[in-house]
Structure formats: C-alpha cells, structure tokens
Enzyme design. Structure first.
Site, PDB file in Angstrom:
ATOM      1  N   GLY A  66     -46.202  -6.234  11.918  1.00 57.94           N
ATOM      2  CA  GLY A  66     -46.242  -5.479  13.163  1.00 57.94           C
ATOM      3  C   GLY A  66     -47.637  -5.508  13.758  1.00 57.94           C
ATOM      4  O   GLY A  66     -48.562  -6.105  13.213  1.00 57.94           O
ATOM      5  N   GLY A 114     -43.040  -6.273   9.194  1.00 62.66           N
ATOM      6  CA  GLY A 114     -42.047  -6.183  10.259  1.00 62.66           C
ATOM      7  C   GLY A 114     -41.103  -7.365  10.302  1.00 62.66           C
ATOM      8  O   GLY A 114     -39.944  -7.238  10.721  1.00 62.66           O
ATOM      9  N   GLU A 137     -48.476  -4.092   2.026  1.00 58.85           N
ATOM     10  CA  GLU A 137     -49.001  -2.888   2.689  1.00 58.85           C
ATOM     11  C   GLU A 137     -49.951  -2.051   1.841  1.00 58.85           C
ATOM     12  O   GLU A 137     -50.834  -1.370   2.388  1.00 58.85           O
ATOM     13  CB  GLU A 137     -47.828  -2.022   3.174  1.00 58.85           C
ATOM     14  CG  GLU A 137     -47.073  -2.588   4.351  1.00 58.85           C
ATOM     15  CD  GLU A 137     -46.042  -3.642   3.986  1.00 58.85           C
ATOM     16  OE1 GLU A 137     -45.413  -4.207   4.901  1.00 58.85           O
ATOM     17  OE2 GLU A 137     -45.871  -3.919   2.779  1.00 58.85           O
ATOM     18  N   ASP A 145     -42.729  -0.336   4.640  1.00 56.19           N
ATOM     19  CA  ASP A 145     -41.764   0.365   5.503  1.00 56.19           C
ATOM     20  C   ASP A 145     -40.691  -0.606   5.997  1.00 56.19           C
ATOM     21  O   ASP A 145     -40.289  -1.502   5.273  1.00 56.19           O
ATOM     22  CB  ASP A 145     -42.482   1.088   6.643  1.00 56.19           C
ATOM     23  CG  ASP A 145     -43.148   0.140   7.631  1.00 56.19           C
ATOM     24  OD1 ASP A 145     -43.556  -0.970   7.235  1.00 56.19           O
ATOM     25  OD2 ASP A 145     -43.263   0.521   8.815  1.00 56.19           O
TER      26      ASP A 145
END
Length: 349
Positions: A66, A114, A137, A145
């Site tokens: 992302g 993402g 991450e 996520d």
C-alpha cells in the site's frame, strides 16, 4: 487504454482488472481501491461477466503493498486519511473474498502487503518463477493486515506465524506448497494462459490446471516440522526461548531475524493471528484489523520503521519499547480494543 492507475474492462466475458502503476510497483492508494471496487460492484450482477481476472501491467511485479508514505504522514497527524484508506481497502478485500463469481489473480512478480490482500481472496492464484511473496510488516512497525489475521493462521501448521513474524520471502515453490498460491505457471506461458481464460471464462480453475507446471522442491519443506514446533507458543517471548533452545543454524537465524523486528509489532502480530484463527467470519477479522490499524499507524514504531526503511533507508530503526518485556499486556489491550459502533468498520453490504 487510459493512463489510469487501474485499468478495468470486460473482455470476452471476463472482467479485467489490471494494476497500472508500474513505477510504484503498483502500490495501492485509495483511488485504485475505489476503481476496483466500482468495477467489481458493476460486474457482480452483470450477465456479460462470467469471471474476473486481476493482473498487472509491465514486468516489475504484481503489487508491492500500500501507499506507506501516505499512511505514515497521516499517522503523524490524526490518522484520518489512513483510516479512510484502510476502510476502502478492507472493503475491497472483503468484496473479493465474498465475490459470487470466480476470481483469478496472476501474481507474476513481487506480491506483498496490499498485493496479498487483493490476490489471496481469489479462488485461483497463479505464481510464476518471478513471484516473490512476503508479509514484511513487522520490519516497519506494522502488522500483516489486509486479511493476514484470517489467511495466515489457516496455512498449514505454524507456517503463517513464521511468515508473519519473520517477514520471510518465499518463491513459487514454497507458496504453492503452502497453499498461498494455487498454481505455478512459467512466466513465458502467462499470456497463453490469459488467452485461454478469455476463451473459457466459466472455469478458470480448469484452465489454470491445464497450464500448471512443477515449481520444483520447496526450500521450506525441510523446516516445516521445526516451524510447527518452534512457532507454536502463544507468546513471542516463548517463541524466542524455543528458538534459542533449539540451537540449530536455521533456528538461530530465525531468532536473529526476529530480534531486528519491532517488539511491539511482533506481539501485535502474534495476537492478531491467534485471534483471527478463532474468528467466525472474514468480516470480523477485518473489523479487528481496521481498529488496530488506525491505532498502530500513530505509534512511534510505525513512524520510525517507515523512516528507517522507506524514507531515510538507513535500515537502523530505533524501536520503542526496545525489548519484548517493554510491550505490556495493557499496551496490547489498548491497541486491540473494539471501536465504538459509529466508528467500527463494516463491509459494503
């Protein structure tokens, strides 16, 4: 075709979504997620669309994640823009997860963060020899996520815990062996595969089966027993202790890697996966991740991780707390607390 960052069109009964931001390795921003969502909603009940194909333009990778810089800049303030992005992105993830028509994702290249979120919900997920998969991450003070709390604990054994905590990078032999991706096809055959999907849009799995090849032996296979045993504890401290006690070259290498990660992120990610494993629905998991994400992006470790890895690129983040012991149960409870009803994430439907 326009210069839109996402190209959408209907081609021979297939809804085509092509990521078109190659200079940024197709990293997702809010407008890209909105374009994909709009197309998927329009195609959902359209009889002209039999299945959906997600791919990317160019050869530099599928999707590297992302828009981390925007998220960090927003998190340095009130995080409102970051929350808007997460809200839209997670609704896209959920829409793909629950989509009533077959979805195929061709992940020919880097797929992280993402990019995992928009490919993992697809029923057919095709890797090539250029595929590199990771959820890195914990190295920037974040957590895996975009549905990581759902998908990772549902991989075999403790493979998902290992991937989430270490950020290990896998090639296609491992991703197919673990079920992250459903098929391996050599990159030189991808265009032929896409042509076959357009010719037979109703059954993308049968097409993918026909083009599937052997990616070779999975390097992680030799360590699967150790992964399942050493990453089974429910505290990061216990995982550190089991790796240290094991003492093998592989175990000590994992421990060395973990010691470079954000202690806060390690504890957050482990709790996320353990909670996600028990959740009844993907939507429940996304609501948890949305509440968590809006808080994590405002923490010191996320801001510092982005500075060290993405902005200054000195790769020497100064985590705070600097030790696992410094991250308390109360800290975790506050990060994972449910949002008030009027602020909570909900799916589109």
């Amino acid at each position: 075709m326009s210069e839109s960052e996402v190209l959408t069109r209907i081609d021979s009964g297939v809804g085509r979504i092509t990521l078109n931001r190659p200079k940024a390795l197709h990293a997702l921003n809010r407008s890209m997620c909105e374009i994909m969502t709009e197309a998927l909603l329009a195609w959902r009940a359209d009889p002209a669309v039999t299945s959906v194909l997600i791919d990317h333009a160019g050869e530099r990778g599928f999707c590297a994640g992302g828009d981390i810089r925007m998220i960090a800049e927003s998190g340095a303030g009130d995080a409102s823009e970051a929350k808007r992005f997460f809200g839209v992105e997670y609704r896209l993830n959920h829409l793909l997860f629950t989509y009533p028509k077959p979805v195929t994702a061709v992940v020919d290249g880097i797929v992280m963060g993402g990019g995992v979120g928009i490919s993992e919900p697809a029923g057919v997920r095709i890797a090539t020899e250029r595929t590199t998969y990771a959820m890195p991450e914990t190295g920037i003070g974040l957590f895996p996520d975009v549905g990581g709390g759902w998908f990772l604990p549902r991989l075999p054994g403790e493979a998902g815990t290992w991937l989430a905590l270490t950020g290990a990078r896998l090639k296609a032999a491992d991703t197919v062996a673990l079920g992250v991706h459903t098929h391996f096809t050599p990159a030189e055959r991808i265009e032929d595969l896409k042509a076959a999907l357009l010719a037979e849009p109703a059954d993308p799995k049968a097409v993918a089966d026909r083009f599937a090849a052997d990616p070779g032996p999975a390097p992680s296979a030799a360590h699967r027993e150790a992964i399942d045993r050493l990453f089974a504890p429910d505290t990061v401290e216990a995982i550190f202790a089991t790796l240290d006690a094991e003492g093998s070259e592989w175990a000590l290498k994992q421990l060395e890697t973990l010691k470079t990660k954000s202690p806060q992120s390690l504890k957050v990610s482990l709790r996320q996966l353990r909670l996600g494993a028990r959740m009844a629905s993907f939507a429940d998991n996304m609501a948890m991740e949305y509440a968590l994400g809006g808080r994590i992006v405002r923490t010191h470790d996320f801001q510092e991780g982005v500075r060290a890895v993405i902005v200054d690129k000195d790769n020497t983040p100064r985590w705070s707390p600097a030790t696992l012991e410094g991250v308390t149960q109360a800290d975790l409870d506050a990060l994972f607390a449910p949002l008030p009803s009027d602020e909570a994430w909900r799916p589109l439907d």
